[in-house]
Design a protein around this motif. Structure first.
Motif, PDB file in Angstrom:
ATOM      1  N   ILE A 286       0.608  -1.127   0.218  1.00 43.65           N
ATOM      2  CA  ILE A 286       0.048  -0.011  -0.011  1.00 43.65           C
ATOM      3  C   ILE A 286       0.771   1.362  -0.206  1.00 43.65           C
ATOM      4  O   ILE A 286       0.631   2.205  -0.791  1.00 43.65           O
ATOM      5  N   SER A 287       1.936   1.200   0.866  1.00 48.64           N
ATOM      6  CA  SER A 287       2.510   2.381   0.940  1.00 48.64           C
ATOM      7  C   SER A 287       3.847   2.477  -0.348  1.00 48.64           C
ATOM      8  O   SER A 287       3.796   3.789  -0.916  1.00 48.64           O
ATOM      9  N   MET A 288       4.282   1.292  -0.950  1.00 52.64           N
ATOM     10  CA  MET A 288       4.961   1.485  -1.760  1.00 52.64           C
ATOM     11  C   MET A 288       4.192   1.832  -3.267  1.00 52.64           C
ATOM     12  O   MET A 288       4.874   2.402  -4.123  1.00 52.64           O
ATOM     13  N   ASN A 289       3.085   1.663  -3.389  1.00 55.74           N
ATOM     14  CA  ASN A 289       2.415   1.949  -4.697  1.00 55.74           C
ATOM     15  C   ASN A 289       1.508   3.275  -4.475  1.00 55.74           C
ATOM     16  O   ASN A 289       1.033   3.536  -5.420  1.00 55.74           O
ATOM     17  N   LEU A 290       1.101   3.499  -3.435  1.00 53.21           N
ATOM     18  CA  LEU A 290       0.140   4.756  -3.024  1.00 53.21           C
ATOM     19  C   LEU A 290       0.838   5.996  -2.652  1.00 53.21           C
ATOM     20  O   LEU A 290       0.133   7.006  -2.737  1.00 53.21           O
ATOM     21  N   VAL A 291       2.183   6.077  -2.396  1.00 53.69           N
ATOM     22  CA  VAL A 291       2.749   7.113  -1.817  1.00 53.69           C
ATOM     23  C   VAL A 291       3.925   7.615  -2.722  1.00 53.69           C
ATOM     24  O   VAL A 291       5.301   7.177  -2.292  1.00 53.69           O
ATOM     25  N   PRO A 292       3.800   8.094  -3.720  1.00 53.63           N
ATOM     26  CA  PRO A 292       4.966   8.473  -4.831  1.00 53.63           C
ATOM     27  C   PRO A 292       5.822   9.580  -4.034  1.00 53.63           C
ATOM     28  O   PRO A 292       6.994   9.842  -4.544  1.00 53.63           O
ATOM     29  N   PHE A 293       5.052  10.384  -3.143  1.00 58.60           N
ATOM     30  CA  PHE A 293       6.017  11.605  -2.403  1.00 58.60           C
ATOM     31  C   PHE A 293       5.730  11.334  -1.161  1.00 58.60           C
ATOM     32  O   PHE A 293       4.716  11.189  -0.561  1.00 58.60           O
ATOM     33  N   PRO A 294       6.967  11.457  -0.307  1.00 55.98           N
ATOM     34  CA  PRO A 294       7.055  11.055   1.140  1.00 55.98           C
ATOM     35  C   PRO A 294       6.042  11.602   1.819  1.00 55.98           C
ATOM     36  O   PRO A 294       5.574  11.170   2.855  1.00 55.98           O
ATOM     37  N   ARG A 295       5.742  13.007   1.887  1.00 60.33           N
ATOM     38  CA  ARG A 295       4.904  13.659   2.629  1.00 60.33           C
ATOM     39  C   ARG A 295       3.361  13.548   2.355  1.00 60.33           C
ATOM     40  O   ARG A 295       2.655  13.752   3.309  1.00 60.33           O
ATOM     41  N   LEU A 296       3.187  13.359   1.023  1.00 58.56           N
ATOM     42  CA  LEU A 296       1.781  13.031   0.437  1.00 58.56           C
ATOM     43  C   LEU A 296       1.427  11.887   0.946  1.00 58.56           C
ATOM     44  O   LEU A 296       0.861  11.006  -0.073  1.00 58.56           O
ATOM     45  N   HIS A 297       1.309  11.287   2.112  1.00 56.67           N
ATOM     46  CA  HIS A 297       1.058   9.973   2.589  1.00 56.67           C
ATOM     47  C   HIS A 297      -0.360   9.810   3.036  1.00 56.67           C
ATOM     48  O   HIS A 297      -0.638   8.938   3.887  1.00 56.67           O
ATOM     49  N   TYR A 298      -1.285  10.939   3.228  1.00 55.50           N
ATOM     50  CA  TYR A 298      -2.771  10.801   3.553  1.00 55.50           C
ATOM     51  C   TYR A 298      -3.584  10.168   2.568  1.00 55.50           C
ATOM     52  O   TYR A 298      -3.896  10.767   1.485  1.00 55.50           O
ATOM     53  N   LEU A 299      -4.201   8.919   2.938  1.00 58.03           N
ATOM     54  CA  LEU A 299      -5.009   8.226   2.086  1.00 58.03           C
ATOM     55  C   LEU A 299      -6.553   8.301   2.457  1.00 58.03           C
ATOM     56  O   LEU A 299      -6.902   8.094   3.808  1.00 58.03           O
ATOM     57  N   VAL A 300      -7.288   8.910   1.637  1.00 58.11           N
ATOM     58  CA  VAL A 300      -8.604   9.039   1.719  1.00 58.11           C
ATOM     59  C   VAL A 300      -9.436   7.629   1.757  1.00 58.11           C
ATOM     60  O   VAL A 300      -9.160   7.042   0.711  1.00 58.11           O
ATOM     61  N   SER A 301     -10.139   6.950   2.924  1.00 54.10           N
ATOM     62  CA  SER A 301     -10.773   5.864   2.677  1.00 54.10           C
ATOM     63  C   SER A 301     -12.197   5.957   2.494  1.00 54.10           C
ATOM     64  O   SER A 301     -12.985   6.878   2.933  1.00 54.10           O
ATOM     65  N   HIS A 340     -14.007  14.374  -8.061  1.00 55.67           N
ATOM     66  CA  HIS A 340     -13.879  15.614  -8.515  1.00 55.67           C
ATOM     67  C   HIS A 340     -12.270  16.403  -8.059  1.00 55.67           C
ATOM     68  O   HIS A 340     -12.090  17.625  -8.364  1.00 55.67           O
ATOM     69  N   SER A 341     -11.525  15.487  -7.671  1.00 53.02           N
ATOM     70  CA  SER A 341     -10.264  15.934  -7.418  1.00 53.02           C
ATOM     71  C   SER A 341      -9.283  15.269  -7.980  1.00 53.02           C
ATOM     72  O   SER A 341      -9.544  14.437  -8.878  1.00 53.02           O
ATOM     73  N   LEU A 342      -7.849  15.173  -7.864  1.00 55.16           N
ATOM     74  CA  LEU A 342      -6.924  14.576  -8.581  1.00 55.16           C
ATOM     75  C   LEU A 342      -6.295  13.411  -7.956  1.00 55.16           C
ATOM     76  O   LEU A 342      -6.127  13.483  -6.745  1.00 55.16           O
ATOM     77  N   TYR A 343      -6.138  12.141  -8.455  1.00 57.25           N
ATOM     78  CA  TYR A 343      -5.821  10.850  -7.940  1.00 57.25           C
ATOM     79  C   TYR A 343      -4.249  10.993  -8.115  1.00 57.25           C
ATOM     80  O   TYR A 343      -3.827  11.216  -9.421  1.00 57.25           O
ATOM     81  N   LEU A 344      -3.585  10.864  -7.034  1.00 60.42           N
ATOM     82  CA  LEU A 344      -2.127  10.145  -7.495  1.00 60.42           C
ATOM     83  C   LEU A 344      -2.070   8.673  -7.633  1.00 60.42           C
ATOM     84  O   LEU A 344      -1.336   8.109  -8.369  1.00 60.42           O
ATOM     85  N   ALA A 345      -3.032   7.994  -6.855  1.00 57.63           N
ATOM     86  CA  ALA A 345      -2.947   6.586  -6.654  1.00 57.63           C
ATOM     87  C   ALA A 345      -4.040   6.141  -6.091  1.00 57.63           C
ATOM     88  O   ALA A 345      -4.732   6.814  -5.294  1.00 57.63           O
TER      89      ALA A 345
END
Length: 475
Positions: A286-301, A340-345
């Motif tokens: 999950i961390s390896m695939n969903l967090v491309p930038f280290p500080r942007l690690h907040y995942l909306v569930s 309606h927002s931007l997905y990183l992953a």
């Protein structure tokens, strides 16, 4: 099989944790009817020999093994932990893995972090090491805490720092419950922003959850039940309705039901670690695939279908509708609109009798309506666990790294500044040793920088790739 340890900090963390262990035991009992200690159980429970006369949990009574949760319970007020130890799960927790005090943190981050943190540091480290020693292959630490009070925010983030120091190679997942704008703790914006700085710097993944969203979901569940739209029958002793056999009107904030939703999030998140599946997803993936930038690690569930949270007997909801619901505002655990927002992953963790072809078909169906960053158009991670929630055919947890978290952080910053400009209540913090006014300015700067990083990503919506010199790639 890899193991994980759960660290429950503060009143909210321990109440949510207690719900998680209760529901996890129910799931394992439904699958493991003979009560044999197996790999699935070993992921979150250890086996203690009871032949010397010990007594295990009720579902395994009479068997040789007694299950002990891989957990550390911390609270600077002993009330909630004492309640747990007097309840039906008392035998699940190791009495040597508890840390309590009597005075509490007074809704003050500095008391939890600077005072109790240093006072209990050695004790916490010792118990963390003991929990790790009981693991053959320690993969992940889960911290469950709230952000608005003193112990959860202050001591919770102190424990997070300790974990990075003591176990730098072990993933740190944090489930953080954020206060609502109408929170009755007047200093909650201070506590939350001070805690956010620590989450920015020391967590691998954070699952932010808002009390307001939980309350809205519980209300929606009750409306669905009371309207009769589902043709549903509420099960006896429902976890959400909590009355014996009938849905009651929500008058006060139903914290038990709200805690149950967070526990269900954790059940779904850890299902692949606990059970077999045709497409199991490791927690570290999950961390390896969903967090491309280290500080942007907040995942909306988001969780769907909602009725799985209500112990309601209903016919199976159409599978495609479940996938559509996962991307709607009503199913998010924060007040956000990812569509309606931007997905990183994005990760989809499905439980039950669902085929890989169902997953692929629904992703292809939904992709045109979702905005992904230009450099990660195929940024999907999927997991299939064959064991559904107890009493239901299937469920879906969506985890989105999405810029829709930004409004939550902007609102939090605004609430912080309203207090900070007046220097309101600062003296309660500054009289604690090691707490300086610079701690506040550094915390709000950290939050402002985080918001700016999301702004830079939003500015690229539909455009060229963001310059990675500003947003450092995670390695």
């Amino acid at each position: 099989m890899a193991q994980s340890v759960v660290v429950q900090v503060g009143q909210c963390g321990n109440q949510v944790g207690c719900r998680f262990w209760d529901l996890a035991l129910r799931e394992h009992a439904a699958v493991n009817k003979k009560g044999i200690y197996d790999e699935a159980l070993s992921s979150f429970f250890r086996n203690v020999d009871t032949r010397s006369g010990g007594d295990g949990p009720d579902i395994y009574k009479g068997k040789i093994c007694s299950l002990k949760a891989r957990a550390l319970l911390i609270d600077m007020e002993e009330g909630v932990v004492n309640e747990i130890l007097q309840g039906p799960l008392r035998d699940v927790f190791d009495s040597k893995q508890l840390i309590t005090d009597v005075s509490g943190s007074g809704n003050n981050w500095a008391v939890g972090h600077k005072l109790y943190g240093y006072q209990y540091r050695e004790n916490i480290v010792e118990k963390l090491r003991k929990a790790a020693e009981h693991c053959d292959c320690l993969q992940c630490f889960f911290i469950i805490h709230s952000m608005g009070g003193g112990t959860g925010s202050g001591l919770g983030t102190f424990v997070l720092n300790l974990l990075e120091d003591e176990f730098p190679e072990v993933y740190r997942f944090v489930t953080s419950v954020y206060p609502s704008g109408e929170d009755d703790v007047i200093t909650s914006p201070y506590n939350t922003v001070l805690a956010m700085k620590e989450l920015n710097e020391h967590a691998d993944c954070v699952l932010p959850i808002e009390n307001e969203s939980l309350f809205d979901i519980v209300n929606k569940i009750h409306q669905m039940i009371n309207s009769g739209k589902l043709g549903s029958t509420v099960k006896q002793n429902s976890l959400v309705t909590s009355s014996a056999g009938s849905a009651k009107t929500v008058q006060e904030k139903p914290f038990d039901a709200m805690n149950n939703i967070v526990a269900n999030l954790l059940l779904n998140l850890t299902s692949s670690a606990r059970f077999e599946g045709s497409l199991n997803m490791d927690l570290n993936e999950i961390s390896m695939n969903l967090v491309p930038f280290p500080r942007l690690h907040y995942l909306v569930s988001s969780l769907t279908p909602l009725y799985t949270l209500a112990d309601v007997n209903v016919p199976s909801r159409r599978l495609d509708q479940m996938f559509s619901d996962a991307f709607s505002r009503e199913h998010q655990l924060i007040q956000a609109d990812p569509k309606h927002s931007l997905y990183l992953a994005c990760a989809l963790l499905v439980r039950g009798n669902v085929q890989v072809s169902d997953l692929r078909r629904n992703i292809e169906r939904l992709k045109p309506s979702l905005h992904f960053v230009s450099w990660n158009q195929e940024g999907w991670k999927t997991g299939l666990c064959s064991v559904p929630p107890v009493g239901h055919s299937h469920s879906l947890l969506s985890l989105a790294n999405n810029t829709c978290v930004k409004p939550t952080f902007i609102e939090l910053k605004d609430r912080f500044m309203k207090l900070y400009k007046k220097k309101a209540h600062l003296h309660h913090y500054l009289h604690i040793d090691g707490m300086e006014q610079s701690c506040f300015s550094e915390a709000i700067l950290s939050l402002s920088d985080l918001i700016e990083e999301y702004n830079e990503l939003d500015a690229t919506k539909g455009g060229p790739r963001t310059d990675p010199s500003r947003l450092k790639i995670a390695v």
